[in-house]
Design a protein around this motif. Structure first.
Motif, PDB file in Angstrom:
ATOM      1  N   GLU A 228       0.850  -1.185   0.000  1.00  0.00           N
ATOM      2  CA  GLU A 228       0.000   0.000   0.000  1.00  0.00           C
ATOM      3  C   GLU A 228       0.888   1.238   0.000  1.00  0.00           C
ATOM      4  N   VAL A 229       0.666   2.124  -0.924  1.00  0.00           N
ATOM      5  CA  VAL A 229       1.394   3.393  -0.977  1.00  0.00           C
ATOM      6  C   VAL A 229       0.415   4.484  -0.569  1.00  0.00           C
ATOM      7  N   ALA A 230       0.576   4.984   0.656  1.00  0.00           N
ATOM      8  CA  ALA A 230      -0.361   5.957   1.221  1.00  0.00           C
ATOM      9  C   ALA A 230       0.338   7.278   1.461  1.00  0.00           C
ATOM     10  N   ALA A 231      -0.466   8.314   1.679  1.00  0.00           N
ATOM     11  CA  ALA A 231       0.075   9.637   1.981  1.00  0.00           C
ATOM     12  C   ALA A 231      -0.850  10.325   2.978  1.00  0.00           C
ATOM     13  N   GLY A 232      -0.319  11.320   3.669  1.00  0.00           N
ATOM     14  CA  GLY A 232      -1.125  12.101   4.601  1.00  0.00           C
ATOM     15  C   GLY A 232      -1.796  11.241   5.656  1.00  0.00           C
ATOM     16  N   SER A 233      -3.035  11.576   5.979  1.00  0.00           N
ATOM     17  CA  SER A 233      -3.758  10.865   7.036  1.00  0.00           C
ATOM     18  C   SER A 233      -4.060   9.416   6.676  1.00  0.00           C
ATOM     19  N   ALA A 234      -4.011   9.077   5.385  1.00  0.00           N
ATOM     20  CA  ALA A 234      -4.267   7.693   4.979  1.00  0.00           C
ATOM     21  C   ALA A 234      -3.158   6.762   5.458  1.00  0.00           C
ATOM     22  N   GLN A 235      -1.955   7.305   5.674  1.00  0.00           N
ATOM     23  CA  GLN A 235      -0.843   6.454   6.090  1.00  0.00           C
ATOM     24  C   GLN A 235      -1.105   5.834   7.462  1.00  0.00           C
ATOM     25  N   GLU A 236      -1.658   6.610   8.384  1.00  0.00           N
ATOM     26  CA  GLU A 236      -1.959   6.092   9.721  1.00  0.00           C
ATOM     27  C   GLU A 236      -2.951   4.932   9.644  1.00  0.00           C
ATOM     28  N   ARG A 237      -3.941   5.054   8.782  1.00  0.00           N
ATOM     29  CA  ARG A 237      -4.948   3.999   8.640  1.00  0.00           C
ATOM     30  C   ARG A 237      -4.333   2.735   8.056  1.00  0.00           C
ATOM     31  N   VAL A 238      -3.473   2.902   7.059  1.00  0.00           N
ATOM     32  CA  VAL A 238      -2.793   1.739   6.469  1.00  0.00           C
ATOM     33  C   VAL A 238      -1.902   1.067   7.508  1.00  0.00           C
ATOM     34  N   ASP A 239      -1.143   1.855   8.260  1.00  0.00           N
ATOM     35  CA  ASP A 239      -0.263   1.296   9.291  1.00  0.00           C
ATOM     36  C   ASP A 239      -1.063   0.527  10.334  1.00  0.00           C
ATOM     37  N   PHE A 240      -2.227   1.066  10.715  1.00  0.00           N
ATOM     38  CA  PHE A 240      -3.076   0.395  11.695  1.00  0.00           C
ATOM     39  C   PHE A 240      -3.544  -0.953  11.152  1.00  0.00           C
ATOM     40  N   TRP A 241      -3.931  -0.994   9.879  1.00  0.00           N
ATOM     41  CA  TRP A 241      -4.375  -2.258   9.278  1.00  0.00           C
ATOM     42  C   TRP A 241      -3.229  -3.263   9.221  1.00  0.00           C
ATOM     43  N   ARG A 242      -2.053  -2.806   8.823  1.00  0.00           N
ATOM     44  CA  ARG A 242      -0.897  -3.702   8.734  1.00  0.00           C
ATOM     45  C   ARG A 242      -0.483  -4.229  10.104  1.00  0.00           C
ATOM     46  N   ALA A 243      -0.726  -3.431  11.152  1.00  0.00           N
ATOM     47  CA  ALA A 243      -0.377  -3.858  12.514  1.00  0.00           C
ATOM     48  C   ALA A 243      -1.416  -4.794  13.100  1.00  0.00           C
ATOM     49  N   GLY A 244      -2.606  -4.879  12.475  1.00  0.00           N
ATOM     50  CA  GLY A 244      -3.675  -5.743  12.962  1.00  0.00           C
ATOM     51  C   GLY A 244      -3.912  -6.914  12.027  1.00  0.00           C
ATOM     52  N   PRO A 245      -4.853  -6.796  11.082  1.00  0.00           N
ATOM     53  CA  PRO A 245      -5.096  -7.892  10.131  1.00  0.00           C
ATOM     54  C   PRO A 245      -3.845  -8.303   9.362  1.00  0.00           C
ATOM     55  N   GLY A 246      -2.990  -7.326   9.051  1.00  0.00           N
ATOM     56  CA  GLY A 246      -1.763  -7.666   8.331  1.00  0.00           C
ATOM     57  C   GLY A 246      -0.862  -8.593   9.123  1.00  0.00           C
ATOM     58  N   LYS A 247      -0.762  -8.325  10.439  1.00  0.00           N
ATOM     59  CA  LYS A 247       0.054  -9.183  11.308  1.00  0.00           C
ATOM     60  C   LYS A 247      -0.561 -10.574  11.414  1.00  0.00           C
ATOM     61  N   TYR A 248      -1.891 -10.631  11.477  1.00  0.00           N
ATOM     62  CA  TYR A 248      -2.560 -11.931  11.530  1.00  0.00           C
ATOM     63  C   TYR A 248      -2.275 -12.728  10.257  1.00  0.00           C
ATOM     64  N   MET A 249      -2.302 -12.063   9.122  1.00  0.00           N
ATOM     65  CA  MET A 249      -1.983 -12.748   7.863  1.00  0.00           C
ATOM     66  C   MET A 249      -0.570 -13.315   7.891  1.00  0.00           C
ATOM     67  N   GLU A 250       0.367 -12.534   8.409  1.00  0.00           N
ATOM     68  CA  GLU A 250       1.744 -13.017   8.529  1.00  0.00           C
ATOM     69  C   GLU A 250       1.823 -14.234   9.431  1.00  0.00           C
ATOM     70  N   LYS A 251       1.121 -14.169  10.575  1.00  0.00           N
ATOM     71  CA  LYS A 251       1.115 -15.274  11.524  1.00  0.00           C
ATOM     72  C   LYS A 251       0.570 -16.546  10.888  1.00  0.00           C
ATOM     73  N   MET A 252      -0.479 -16.407  10.074  1.00  0.00           N
ATOM     74  CA  MET A 252      -1.105 -17.553   9.425  1.00  0.00           C
ATOM     75  C   MET A 252      -0.443 -17.911   8.097  1.00  0.00           C
ATOM     76  N   LYS A 253       0.661 -17.182   7.794  1.00  0.00           N
ATOM     77  CA  LYS A 253       1.426 -17.413   6.565  1.00  0.00           C
ATOM     78  C   LYS A 253       0.541 -17.245   5.308  1.00  0.00           C
ATOM     79  N   ILE A 254      -0.315 -16.197   5.379  1.00  0.00           N
ATOM     80  CA  ILE A 254      -1.144 -15.841   4.227  1.00  0.00           C
ATOM     81  C   ILE A 254      -0.444 -14.706   3.484  1.00  0.00           C
ATOM     82  N   PRO A 255       0.013 -14.913   2.285  1.00  0.00           N
ATOM     83  CA  PRO A 255       0.706 -13.826   1.574  1.00  0.00           C
ATOM     84  C   PRO A 255      -0.267 -12.731   1.172  1.00  0.00           C
ATOM     85  N   GLY A 256       0.222 -11.519   1.089  1.00  0.00           N
ATOM     86  CA  GLY A 256      -0.603 -10.392   0.711  1.00  0.00           C
ATOM     87  C   GLY A 256      -0.100  -9.109   1.327  1.00  0.00           C
TER      88      GLY A 256
END
Length: 256
Positions: A228-256
């Motif tokens: 995800e290439v984000a800018a401004g206030s959208a970056q915080e939202r992307v980071d939050f997603w990557r720290a939550g569902p994104g981390k779960y995907m990593e844990k479950m070895k789901i690429p994306g």
């Protein structure tokens, strides 16, 4: 990333973010193929950006989309980057069905979801067939990472695009196709001006700053390292997603 982009197809490149990116890439010496609904505006951009090729079509004419994609690649076999930037958002009240017709809801969903998915189905195999690195991009929105009832259809549509891009990125892992989601915050464009009354007090990024911030990431990273290439206030939202569902995907070895 810029080194892996030579001929860029921008679907929805006649105004706002799409037009601004087209001008930036043109100034960098990239070859451009621009599409949009407005044939007259496409002709103006041909004159303004010498060497640019254009093609008029409507992505909500779903049955015609495969034929348009076929024609685009036949006319422009050098396309190595496809960016779907077309989008539509409508303000209406979920309390009052008379504030917005059903047909407009369907049109918005076809513009933001169904059309891009059909385009992806028909462009990605063409990109996979190339022997060099290629890129597939769609513009989503920071609104896709947090619900907003003022625009009942737009944020869930962009959330759909985010999940779709994460999914196909995993499916295309270890191929020559890089899957990149462009995530703008509220940007000062004609789209924003249309709803300026309801967006008063909400931080709004200038189009110039958004383009500059986005290109810093596109130019400063390898395409295969971008998600995800984000800018401004959208970056915080992307980071939050990557720290939550994104981390779960990593844990479950789901690429994306």
């Amino acid at each position: 990333m810029s080194s892996s982009m030579r001929t860029i197809l921008i679907i929805g490149g006649t105004s706002g973010i799409g037009e601004a990116f087209a001008k930036r890439w043109h100034s960098a010496g990239k070859k451009l193929v621009l599409t949009g609904r407005r044939e007259a505006r496409l002709k103006e951009l041909e004159a303004e950006l010498p060497g640019t090729r254009t093609y008029a079509f409507d992505i909500t004419d779903l049955k015609a989309v495969p034929g348009h994609v076929k024609a685009l690649f036949e006319k422009n076999p050098d396309i190595d980057t496809v960016w779907i930037n077309s989008g539509k958002g409508n303000l209406y009240s979920i309390k009052d069905p008379s504030s917005f017709p059903d047909e407009a809801v369907i049109d918005e969903i076809n513009t933001n979801i169904t059309g891009p998915m059909i385009i992806a189905r028909h462009t990605i195999p063409k990109l996979l067939a190339k022997s060099t690195p290629t890129n597939f991009l769609i513009t989503s929105s920071g609104l896709g990472y947090a619900p907003n009832g003022t625009f009942p259809t737009y944020p869930p549509g962009k959330a759909f695009i985010h999940h779709y891009m994460a999914g196909i990125r995993g499916a295309l892992k270890d191929t020559n196709v890089n899957v990149i989601e462009i995530v703008p915050p509220m940007v000062r464009t004609d789209f924003h001006q249309q709803y300026s009354e309801v967006s008063k007090g909400i931080p709004c990024m200038s189009l110039e700053d958004f383009v500059n911030d986005t290109f810093k990431q596109l130019d400063g990273n390898k395409a295969e390292d971008l998600k995800e290439v984000a800018a401004g206030s959208a970056q915080e939202r992307v980071d939050f997603w990557r720290a939550g569902p994104g981390k779960y995907m990593e844990k479950m070895k789901i690429p994306g």
